[in-house]
Write a protein that holds these residues in place. Structure first.
Motif, PDB file in Angstrom:
ATOM      1  N   GLN A 129       0.836  -1.188   0.000  1.00  0.00           N
ATOM      2  CA  GLN A 129       0.000   0.000   0.000  1.00  0.00           C
ATOM      3  C   GLN A 129       0.878   1.249   0.000  1.00  0.00           C
ATOM      4  O   GLN A 129       1.910   1.297   0.668  1.00  0.00           O
ATOM      5  CB  GLN A 129      -0.922   0.004   1.218  1.00  0.00           C
ATOM      6  CG  GLN A 129      -1.990   1.084   1.180  1.00  0.00           C
ATOM      7  CD  GLN A 129      -2.983   0.952   2.323  1.00  0.00           C
ATOM      8  OE1 GLN A 129      -2.673   0.381   3.364  1.00  0.00           O
ATOM      9  NE2 GLN A 129      -4.181   1.487   2.124  1.00  0.00           N
ATOM     10  N   THR A 130       0.441   2.256  -0.752  1.00  0.00           N
ATOM     11  CA  THR A 130       1.197   3.520  -0.850  1.00  0.00           C
ATOM     12  C   THR A 130       0.254   4.683  -0.537  1.00  0.00           C
ATOM     13  O   THR A 130      -0.261   5.325  -1.461  1.00  0.00           O
ATOM     14  CB  THR A 130       1.811   3.671  -2.249  1.00  0.00           C
ATOM     15  OG1 THR A 130       0.761   3.629  -3.231  1.00  0.00           O
ATOM     16  CG2 THR A 130       2.789   2.546  -2.543  1.00  0.00           C
ATOM     17  N   PRO A 131       0.046   4.992   0.744  1.00  0.00           N
ATOM     18  CA  PRO A 131      -0.942   6.011   1.146  1.00  0.00           C
ATOM     19  C   PRO A 131      -0.397   7.438   1.092  1.00  0.00           C
ATOM     20  O   PRO A 131      -0.521   8.208   2.044  1.00  0.00           O
ATOM     21  CB  PRO A 131      -1.268   5.596   2.583  1.00  0.00           C
ATOM     22  CG  PRO A 131       0.014   5.006   3.095  1.00  0.00           C
ATOM     23  CD  PRO A 131       0.666   4.328   1.907  1.00  0.00           C
ATOM     24  N   PHE A 132       0.226   7.804  -0.032  1.00  0.00           N
ATOM     25  CA  PHE A 132       0.871   9.114  -0.131  1.00  0.00           C
ATOM     26  C   PHE A 132      -0.131  10.260  -0.033  1.00  0.00           C
ATOM     27  O   PHE A 132       0.112  11.256   0.642  1.00  0.00           O
ATOM     28  CB  PHE A 132       1.653   9.221  -1.446  1.00  0.00           C
ATOM     29  CG  PHE A 132       2.733   8.189  -1.579  1.00  0.00           C
ATOM     30  CD1 PHE A 132       3.758   8.117  -0.654  1.00  0.00           C
ATOM     31  CD2 PHE A 132       2.729   7.284  -2.631  1.00  0.00           C
ATOM     32  CE1 PHE A 132       4.758   7.161  -0.766  1.00  0.00           C
ATOM     33  CE2 PHE A 132       3.719   6.333  -2.752  1.00  0.00           C
ATOM     34  CZ  PHE A 132       4.731   6.270  -1.824  1.00  0.00           C
ATOM     35  N   SER A 133      -1.260  10.138  -0.726  1.00  0.00           N
ATOM     36  CA  SER A 133      -2.195  11.258  -0.771  1.00  0.00           C
ATOM     37  C   SER A 133      -2.848  11.507   0.588  1.00  0.00           C
ATOM     38  O   SER A 133      -3.206  12.650   0.897  1.00  0.00           O
ATOM     39  CB  SER A 133      -3.264  11.023  -1.846  1.00  0.00           C
ATOM     40  OG  SER A 133      -3.902   9.775  -1.648  1.00  0.00           O
ATOM     41  N   SER A 134      -2.996  10.466   1.413  1.00  0.00           N
ATOM     42  CA  SER A 134      -3.581  10.676   2.736  1.00  0.00           C
ATOM     43  C   SER A 134      -2.616  11.413   3.659  1.00  0.00           C
ATOM     44  O   SER A 134      -3.025  12.035   4.631  1.00  0.00           O
ATOM     45  CB  SER A 134      -3.990   9.341   3.364  1.00  0.00           C
ATOM     46  OG  SER A 134      -2.854   8.526   3.606  1.00  0.00           O
ATOM     47  N   TYR A 181      -4.735   2.312  -2.823  1.00  0.00           N
ATOM     48  CA  TYR A 181      -5.290   0.964  -2.887  1.00  0.00           C
ATOM     49  C   TYR A 181      -4.376  -0.051  -2.192  1.00  0.00           C
ATOM     50  O   TYR A 181      -3.152   0.001  -2.357  1.00  0.00           O
ATOM     51  CB  TYR A 181      -5.491   0.564  -4.351  1.00  0.00           C
ATOM     52  CG  TYR A 181      -5.940  -0.863  -4.561  1.00  0.00           C
ATOM     53  CD1 TYR A 181      -7.261  -1.230  -4.326  1.00  0.00           C
ATOM     54  CD2 TYR A 181      -5.045  -1.840  -4.994  1.00  0.00           C
ATOM     55  CE1 TYR A 181      -7.676  -2.538  -4.523  1.00  0.00           C
ATOM     56  CE2 TYR A 181      -5.455  -3.146  -5.199  1.00  0.00           C
ATOM     57  CZ  TYR A 181      -6.772  -3.492  -4.952  1.00  0.00           C
ATOM     58  OH  TYR A 181      -7.174  -4.791  -5.143  1.00  0.00           O
ATOM     59  N   LYS A 182      -4.980  -0.936  -1.411  1.00  0.00           N
ATOM     60  CA  LYS A 182      -4.227  -1.981  -0.708  1.00  0.00           C
ATOM     61  C   LYS A 182      -4.243  -3.263  -1.555  1.00  0.00           C
ATOM     62  O   LYS A 182      -5.286  -3.865  -1.784  1.00  0.00           O
ATOM     63  CB  LYS A 182      -4.840  -2.259   0.661  1.00  0.00           C
ATOM     64  CG  LYS A 182      -4.068  -3.280   1.483  1.00  0.00           C
ATOM     65  CD  LYS A 182      -4.850  -3.749   2.710  1.00  0.00           C
ATOM     66  CE  LYS A 182      -5.015  -2.632   3.722  1.00  0.00           C
ATOM     67  NZ  LYS A 182      -5.661  -3.155   4.976  1.00  0.00           N
ATOM     68  N   MET A 183      -3.067  -3.665  -2.021  1.00  0.00           N
ATOM     69  CA  MET A 183      -2.942  -4.837  -2.886  1.00  0.00           C
ATOM     70  C   MET A 183      -2.459  -6.037  -2.077  1.00  0.00           C
ATOM     71  O   MET A 183      -1.428  -5.959  -1.416  1.00  0.00           O
ATOM     72  CB  MET A 183      -1.956  -4.539  -4.029  1.00  0.00           C
ATOM     73  CG  MET A 183      -1.721  -5.707  -4.972  1.00  0.00           C
ATOM     74  SD  MET A 183      -0.573  -5.289  -6.311  1.00  0.00           S
ATOM     75  CE  MET A 183      -1.639  -4.296  -7.361  1.00  0.00           C
ATOM     76  N   ASN A 184      -3.191  -7.146  -2.127  1.00  0.00           N
ATOM     77  CA  ASN A 184      -2.753  -8.324  -1.381  1.00  0.00           C
ATOM     78  C   ASN A 184      -1.663  -9.068  -2.149  1.00  0.00           C
ATOM     79  O   ASN A 184      -1.351  -8.756  -3.299  1.00  0.00           O
ATOM     80  CB  ASN A 184      -3.937  -9.233  -1.027  1.00  0.00           C
ATOM     81  CG  ASN A 184      -4.605  -9.865  -2.253  1.00  0.00           C
ATOM     82  OD1 ASN A 184      -3.941 -10.244  -3.217  1.00  0.00           O
ATOM     83  ND2 ASN A 184      -5.924  -9.990  -2.214  1.00  0.00           N
ATOM     84  N   ALA A 185      -1.076 -10.062  -1.494  1.00  0.00           N
ATOM     85  CA  ALA A 185       0.091 -10.745  -2.051  1.00  0.00           C
ATOM     86  C   ALA A 185      -0.243 -11.490  -3.339  1.00  0.00           C
ATOM     87  O   ALA A 185       0.538 -11.467  -4.304  1.00  0.00           O
ATOM     88  CB  ALA A 185       0.666 -11.708  -1.014  1.00  0.00           C
ATOM     89  N   GLN A 186      -1.395 -12.142  -3.379  1.00  0.00           N
ATOM     90  CA  GLN A 186      -1.758 -12.896  -4.583  1.00  0.00           C
ATOM     91  C   GLN A 186      -1.967 -11.970  -5.771  1.00  0.00           C
ATOM     92  O   GLN A 186      -1.567 -12.276  -6.897  1.00  0.00           O
ATOM     93  CB  GLN A 186      -3.031 -13.713  -4.317  1.00  0.00           C
ATOM     94  CG  GLN A 186      -2.854 -14.848  -3.309  1.00  0.00           C
ATOM     95  CD  GLN A 186      -1.948 -15.963  -3.821  1.00  0.00           C
ATOM     96  OE1 GLN A 186      -1.685 -16.079  -5.027  1.00  0.00           O
ATOM     97  NE2 GLN A 186      -1.461 -16.787  -2.906  1.00  0.00           N
ATOM     98  N   GLU A 187      -2.581 -10.810  -5.520  1.00  0.00           N
ATOM     99  CA  GLU A 187      -2.779  -9.845  -6.593  1.00  0.00           C
ATOM    100  C   GLU A 187      -1.444  -9.264  -7.049  1.00  0.00           C
ATOM    101  O   GLU A 187      -1.214  -9.059  -8.249  1.00  0.00           O
ATOM    102  CB  GLU A 187      -3.713  -8.727  -6.124  1.00  0.00           C
ATOM    103  CG  GLU A 187      -4.208  -7.841  -7.245  1.00  0.00           C
ATOM    104  CD  GLU A 187      -5.216  -6.814  -6.781  1.00  0.00           C
ATOM    105  OE1 GLU A 187      -5.797  -6.151  -7.662  1.00  0.00           O
ATOM    106  OE2 GLU A 187      -5.412  -6.657  -5.560  1.00  0.00           O
TER     107      GLU A 187
END
Length: 258
Positions: free
Chosen positions: A134-139, A169-175
């Motif tokens: 996850q890359t929550p830069f904008s928050s 967006y939070k991306m899981n390991a499988q994705e």
């Protein structure tokens, strides 16, 4: 070779320099001293003929929660300290870009912010099934770094990269494996198997591996260095904005309430 620092552990065995982030109480959040230590390790390792792989992993439940915002807020935020901090970050990412051996990440848990973005310039990434990215830069009012403005659109496609870099967006390991950010996902309880797999490197030609790595990295190296410089320049502008400080304070306030 063995190296021990309070928050970073490093050992060398069978050509693999295993570097472990060791600040689990703070979710392995990265501070300025840790960036400096990692840069020193990368640069020394690059010149060490005994090293073929630099493998980064972590102790605890998190790979890394990204930058240690608490430590940033404890700093005296003068133009000089911020300039030095930005230079430290740039040097760390440049060291990754220029590293001539294999760079492998073994992501044992969530990878947030820069802990995610730098993975796009690693050679191979393995992950636990408990990991997410996850890359929550904008928050936080920040800007994407780690060359992710270049690597993520090429790895993930423009739309999914946009979902991550703009919207957190939070991306899981499988994705992450489906999109090519991760090579293989391991059951968390079997993650140690990755080290057995990597130890087979002794059966392979190190000269062949290094020659191929040189060719693979050659074509994008100058681009990545320019991308890093531009991202750091923009990051400096963001830190000059009152919006960032306000968002940092709000973030720490919410975190302390948990």
């Amino acid at each position: 070779m063995a190296h021990t620092d309070s928050f970073i552990l490093s050992t060398l065995n069978n050509g693999i320099q295993k570097v472990v982030l060791n600040k689990p109480a703070r979710k392995n959040a990265l501070s300025i001293p840790m960036y400096k230590e990692l840069t020193i390790l990368l640069n020394k390792s690059a010149k060490d003929d005994e090293v073929l792989i630099f493998a980064l992993t972590a102790n605890g439940d998190f790979f890394s929660s990204g930058n240690d915002i608490g430590a940033v807020m404890e700093m005296e935020l003068t133009p000089t300290t911020m300039e030095n901090a930005n230079l430290t970050l740039k040097d760390f990412i440049d060291a990754i870009i220029m590293y001539p051996k294999l760079l492998i990440a073994v992501v044992n848990g969530p990878a947030i912010g820069i802990a995610s973005t730098i993975l796009g310039i690693f050679d191979i990434v393995y992950a636990s099934d408990k990991a997410y990215f996850q890359t929550p830069f904008s928050s936080l009012g920040l800007v994407a770094e780690g060359c992710s403005t270049y690597t993520f659109p090429r790895l993930l496609g423009l739309s999914k990269a946009g979902d991550m870099l703009y919207l957190g967006y939070k991306m899981n390991a499988q994705e992450a494996m489906k999109y090519g950010l991760v090579s293989k996902v391991y059951n968390h309880d079997s993650l140690e198997e990755v080290w057995d797999y990597l130890n087979n490197i002794s059966k392979l030609s190190s000269e062949s591996i290094l020659a191929t790595k040189q060719l693979v990295s050659k074509w994008n190296r100058e681009i990545l260095l320019k991308v890093n410089a531009e991202e750091i320049k923009e990051l400096k502008k963001r830190f000059e904005s009152p919006d960032v400080i306000e968002r940092f304070i709000n973030f720490l306030s919410r975190k302390n309430k948990l």
